[in-house]
Write an enzyme that holds these catalytic residues in place. Structure first.
Site, PDB file in Angstrom:
ATOM      1  N   THR A 138      46.624  46.290  34.150  1.00 24.08           N
ATOM      2  CA  THR A 138      46.787  47.730  33.901  1.00 24.08           C
ATOM      3  C   THR A 138      48.196  48.057  33.408  1.00 24.08           C
ATOM      4  OG1 THR A 138      45.160  48.232  35.594  1.00 24.08           O
ATOM      5  CG2 THR A 138      46.669  49.986  35.021  1.00 24.08           C
ATOM      6  N   GLY A 143      44.259  51.461  31.415  1.00 26.00           N
ATOM      7  CA  GLY A 143      43.868  50.679  32.593  1.00 26.00           C
ATOM      8  C   GLY A 143      42.487  50.128  32.358  1.00 26.00           C
ATOM      9  N   GLY A 177      48.993  45.201  42.160  1.00 23.69           N
ATOM     10  CA  GLY A 177      49.398  45.019  43.548  1.00 23.69           C
ATOM     11  C   GLY A 177      50.357  43.855  43.684  1.00 23.69           C
ATOM     12  N   LYS A 271      31.786  37.927  27.358  1.00 23.00           N
ATOM     13  CA  LYS A 271      32.104  38.617  28.604  1.00 23.00           C
ATOM     14  C   LYS A 271      32.563  37.648  29.700  1.00 23.00           C
ATOM     15  CE  LYS A 271      30.167  43.175  28.887  1.00 23.00           C
ATOM     16  NZ  LYS A 271      29.906  43.371  27.465  1.00 23.00           N
ATOM     17  N   HIS A 382      32.442  56.045  45.399  1.00 19.57           N
ATOM     18  CA  HIS A 382      32.417  57.515  45.457  1.00 19.57           C
ATOM     19  C   HIS A 382      31.699  57.992  46.723  1.00 19.57           C
ATOM     20  CE1 HIS A 382      30.860  61.599  44.170  1.00 19.57           C
ATOM     21  NE2 HIS A 382      32.167  61.709  44.065  1.00 19.57           N
ATOM     22  N   GLU A 420      40.200  48.702  39.538  1.00 21.42           N
ATOM     23  CA  GLU A 420      39.105  47.837  39.103  1.00 21.42           C
ATOM     24  C   GLU A 420      38.124  48.597  38.220  1.00 21.42           C
ATOM     25  OE1 GLU A 420      40.518  44.558  39.482  1.00 21.42           O
ATOM     26  OE2 GLU A 420      38.517  44.767  38.658  1.00 21.42           O
TER      27      GLU A 420
END
Lengths: 437, 219
Positions: A138, A143, A177, A271, A382, A420
């Protein structure tokens, strides 16, 4: 507390049988053994409730504990991911620690995205803790939208090196992080340029700090990004690279490759580099389910301790859980915790099938799993954030106190809605797969 | 969409097979027959299919009107997100139902069946707008009202097992780090102890008072 004991006597089922369904018989036994080890090892305890500590004290306390955690790791007598994860959560709680990204991203990516030679060189050092790594994808300006990242890695065939650079202020790596003060290496995601052609984002091992002095290396500007909504024990950092040169062999080359004379070899499936993200999102679903399970545990146990008001006048104050509104606040969240828990287990099973398939170069599961793990991560993070908030409010005023641990839990869990992959972008990724189907 | 079904039958994947299956035009959920999880799952499938095919058709029609695929997708992106949520919710609901069906311990199976009924009914009540808006008579207002009554009944059934159900998560006090959620329930005495650890309580009279408030109050 007699109210809770009375509640436990009402059980119509054997609680450990359900725990075994959630964890498996073996892991449940390990949990109990690990919990006892931690309880009887003062070095693994907080000297003081962390909620009363400054950020600097939290980071130092976490560093002290993580070193003790590694020292006693052999005592848990297991290398199973779930045992180590539990051991870590008992000792480190939910607010982050210096080896967070090292364990969840850096080491797994070295396992999955390196070729044989690279794995031999880097993986043992990472597992032994000789180096501490993070994953720097990011940027300030981008991001989720990985394709638009601005950091560049330009191949210089004459010197068999990549020149890694932050060309603009928005290309500054931001948020990763443990990037700010702890890690001395990072897997940096940069746009790959070979002979003037751009081949999109690829992953590169970059050394950030001197292995002896821990000072930033030349060309590296690095630091902590400051306090956040949650996970403040983590030194989320920023990184600027000023034309830093790294050997060709430090591009992760399990799938895509750059030969010595500058020829680019495409991966079998565009991918595949997403394998790391699918893994992390699958782990996230289970972790988020655990966060909601913790909030439900706090909300429901406390709702059997807290007595407020009378339903029938004169009959004495009742446990707040007797009120239908309190049940309506908590029980659907409890059901969701179980539903997300089993979904997390299922997606990890599918992920294991994906890995088996990839070893035989079968990639048909990858698009489905990429879409499903994106959708699950978006929906579960969420719903869990909303659910923790319901459980917190169900505790009345005391839910607003850090003594409940729910504000910190919420701050940690809700970060999952944006890290993420931003939830909306992930839902659109899932939709793209559905439209294709 | 119908044409797409014919073309895509063979490429249906594990997680999207339901898109290409024939489904009943009306939900059979009603208070006069036993509430089987399969009829609830069928409703999740119906919502997902309808949302996915409706947005698919909208995109195809916009493309026929001259929009590029990207423009059409952007104009439909809110509905695309709804379709993805419905697809994901179906996976969660299906996984829960399949997991409960495999539980061998009879008592655990009984209580988890209540939990699953609560989950499925509550989620469908939350999606009621989507179900009723589909204007295809698949679902009626009475059926939503019935599901709401199922939620209340399931909550009542679960109530005696509420604490054992959270104890089963086996969350250690140390991991939970919460005075309110302590396993022994001795909350209030420990809340008082906890508060006394606050750095502000290191001294009875704090520097802020000595330096600023005291002199102010005396002047």
């Amino acid at each position: 507390n007699p109210d809770l004991s009375q509640e436990r006597r009402k059980a119509t089922f054997r609680v450990d049988s359900l725990s075994e369904l959630l964890y498996g018989v073996e892991h449940l036994k390990s949990r109990r053994m690990i919990a006892k080890l931690v309880d009887t090892t003062p070095e693994l305890h907080d000297t003081f409730p962390t909620t009363f500590m400054s950020r600097e004290e939290k980071v130092e306390n976490a560093a002290r504990k993580i070193v003790a955690l590694m020292k006693y790791l052999p005592s848990i007598n297991s290398f199973k991911f779930e045992d180590i994860f539990y051991y870590q959560s008992l000792v480190m709680h939910v607010d982050g620690h210096p080896l967070s990204l090292h364990g969840v991203m850096f080491v797994p990516l070295l396992m999955q995205q390196t070729d044989e030679e690279q794995r031999q060189k880097w993986l043992p050092r990472a597992i032994k803790g000789e180096i501490i790594g993070t994953y720097a994808q990011t940027e300030l300006g981008h991001g989720t939208n990985v394709r638009q990242l601005e950091t560049t890695a330009t191949y210089d065939a004459d010197n068999e090196q990549f020149i890694v650079n932050s060309p603009t202020v928005t290309s500054t790596k931001w948020w990763p992080g443990n990037l700010g003060k702890v890690s001395n290496y990072a897997i940096v995601v940069a746009q790959l340029y070979v002979k003037g052609n751009c081949y999109g984002p690829h992953q590169f091992i970059v050394q950030l700090r001197d292995e002896n002095t821990h000072l930033p290396l030349p060309g590296i500007t690095i630091g902590d990004i400051g306090p956040k909504f949650g996970i403040n024990t983590n030194d989320n950092g920023f990184l600027r690279l000023n034309n830093v040169r790294i050997p060709r062999k430090q591009m992760l080359m399990r799938y895509s490759k750059v030969t010595q004379n500058g020829q680019y070899i495409r991966p079998i499936h565009e991918k595949l580099g997403y394998g790391g993200m699918v893994f992390v999102r699958s782990v996230m679903v289970s972790q988020q389910a655990l966060f909601l399970a913790i909030a439900c545990t706090v909300g429901i146990r406390y709702s059997c301790v807290r007595r407020q008001g009378e339903i029938t006048p004169g009959s004495g104050e009742v446990k707040v859980l007797e009120y239908q509104t309190q049940q309506y606040r908590l029980f659907p969240q409890l059901a969701r915790a179980y539903a997300c828990w089993f979904a997390g287990k299922r997606i990890m099973t599918l992920y294991a099938e994906l890995l088996d398939g990839l070893n035989e170069n079968k990639t048909d599961l990858l698009p489905q799993l990429h879409a499903l793990s994106s959708g699950l991560k978006a929906v579960v993070t969420h719903q869990v954030a909303l659910g923790i908030e319901q459980c917190r409010m169900a505790c009345g005023g005391h839910g607003y106190s850090n003594a409940s641990a729910l504000p910190e839990l919420y701050g940690t869990a809700v970060g999952g809605c944006t890290y993420e992959g931003d939830n909306i972008v992930l839902l659109l990724q899932t939709a793209r797969f559905l439209m294709k189907m | 969409a119908k044409m797409a079904i014919a073309m895509n039958m063979q490429s249906a994947s594990v997680t999207t097979k339901y898109l290409f299956r024939d489904r009943p035009t009306k939900s059979s959920i009603n208070q006069y027959s036993a509430l089987d999880h399969s009829v609830l799952i069928e409703a999740f499938e119906h919502i997902a299919c309808r949302l996915i095919f409706t947005v698919y058709n909208r995109i195809e029609n916009l493309k026929k009107c001259g929009r590029t695929r990207e423009e059409a997708c952007n104009e439909c992106s809110v509905d695309l997100c709804k379709a993805s949520r419905a697809h994901t919710r179906l996976f969660i609901a299906q996984t829960l139902s399949n997991t409960i069906a495999e539980i061998t311990d009879r008592n655990v199976a009984a209580v988890m069946n209540d939990v699953a009924t609560l989950y499925l009914a509550h989620e469908l009540v939350e999606c009621a707008a989507g179900l009723l808006e589909l204007s295809d008579d698949y679902f009626s207002g009475q059926q939503v009202a019935y599901l709401r009554s199922v939620v209340y009944k399931a909550m009542n059934t679960i109530r005696p097992n509420a604490v054992p159900l959270v104890d089963a998560f086996d969350i250690n006090d140390r991991e939970m780090n919460s005075v309110l959620g302590r396993r022994d329930g001795n909350v209030y005495e420990n809340l008082l102890q906890w508060a006394q650890l606050s750095p502000l309580n290191k001294t009875d009279v704090i520097t802020a008072y000595i330096k600023h408030l005291g002199p102010y109050m005396k002047q």
